[in-house]
Design an enzyme around this catalytic site. Structure first.
Site, PDB file in Angstrom:
ATOM      1  N   ASP A 105     -64.828  88.336  35.176  1.00 49.80           N
ATOM      2  CA  ASP A 105     -65.793  89.424  34.993  1.00 49.80           C
ATOM      3  C   ASP A 105     -65.470  90.561  35.966  1.00 49.80           C
ATOM      4  O   ASP A 105     -64.853  90.335  37.007  1.00 49.80           O
ATOM      5  CB  ASP A 105     -67.220  88.937  35.278  1.00 49.80           C
ATOM      6  CG  ASP A 105     -67.661  87.873  34.293  1.00 49.80           C
ATOM      7  OD1 ASP A 105     -67.091  87.807  33.190  1.00 49.80           O
ATOM      8  OD2 ASP A 105     -68.576  87.104  34.652  1.00 49.80           O
TER       9      ASP A 105
HETATM   10  N1  URA Z   1     -67.495  82.440  35.072  1.00 45.00           N
HETATM   11  C1  URA Z   1     -68.181  83.596  35.131  1.00 45.00           C
HETATM   12  O1  URA Z   1     -69.383  83.607  34.918  1.00 45.00           O
HETATM   13  N2  URA Z   1     -67.501  84.715  35.395  1.00 45.00           N
HETATM   14  C2  URA Z   1     -66.188  84.755  35.646  1.00 45.00           C
HETATM   15  O2  URA Z   1     -65.635  85.814  35.920  1.00 45.00           O
HETATM   16  C3  URA Z   1     -65.488  83.546  35.603  1.00 45.00           C
HETATM   17  C4  URA Z   1     -66.161  82.388  35.301  1.00 45.00           C
END
Ligand code: URA
Length: 239
Positions: A105
């Protein structure tokens, strides 16, 4: 080994666009095995032949494997209309060919592998291979033994139930610190797993993917090439 057009090889090594490479050939600045190249479309075996660009040897490398400590605020993509992308952080000669292996993310930090090796990236992302990913997280709220047990059973989310996940509590309080290992890599997975228990992830960092660990000497935004050993471990992951 592959026979390819000279202009393609040089463009791929970021010497210039095909048009610019053509101009270099016209200026007689490209030499292949001691002979001045006259045709940008001539075929070469880049791994085997000596190619000089304005007198400098071309250090040809077909495959690039980069370990990046992703900083927050950049997107795990090769192009984006709004945000800076992870490839924007890399030198041009790598940026033009690599793609991120999976996504973090925008606010997530940590280990991200980038490569132009589609075969490796496909195998690491294949659900069949079950390459585990480990994260460090800071959670708003108290994480307890009950959560450890629930994670170990697998967590039911709207669209699927996760495989058993290993949750380790580092500290528990108004804010808790944990490590969690998951077997899939679904959208917002870690955040959604905690949200299923009304817990909010305020900081998330990937620290491992299969045998590959985040290098503590890399500050956020820094990167390096994989070592031979790391690459070998990744190529043999869950074989
Ligand atoms: N899980 C999440 O919620 N975000 C990420 O970036 C990776 C795993």
């Amino acid at each position: 080994m592959k026979r390819e057009r000279l202009d393609k090889v040089l463009a791929n090594m970021a010497i210039g666009t095909r048009k610019e490479v053509k101009a270099l050939v016209k200026q007689r600045l490209i030499v292949v095995d001691g002979v001045v190249a006259t045709d940008p479309g001539m075929h070469v075996i880049a791994e085997e032949q000596e190619i000089l660009v304005d007198g400098e040897p071309l250090n040809f490398k077909r495959w690039v494997y980069v370990l990046l400590n992703k900083p927050p605020g950049v997107v795990s993509a090769t192009e984006d209309n709004v945000h800076e992308t992870v490839v924007d952080l890399l030198p041009y000669e790598w940026a033009i060919k690599v793609h991120p292996v999976g996504r973090l993310d925008i606010d997530t930090e940590g280990l991200l592998l980038l490569t132009n090796d589609g075969h490796l990236s496909h195998s690491l992302l294949s659900p069949k291979k079950k390459v585990d990913k480990e994260y460090f997280a800071r959670i708003e709220g108290r994480v307890t033994e009950r959560h450890v047990q629930e994670f170990a059973k697998g967590v039911e989310l709207e669209d699927f139930t996760t495989l058993p996940a290993k949750l380790e509590i580092i500290s528990s309080g108004e804010t808790s610190e944990i490590r969690v290992t998951i077997m899939e890599g679904k959208f917002h997975q870690v955040k959604r797993m905690f949200a299923a228990f009304d817990l909010h992830v305020v900081y998330l960092q990937r620290i491992r993917m299969g045998p590959l660990h985040l290098d503590p000497s890399l500050a956020p935004g820094e990167y390096r090439e994989l070592t031979e050993e790391e690459l070998h471990m990744l190529q043999n992951v869950n074989k």
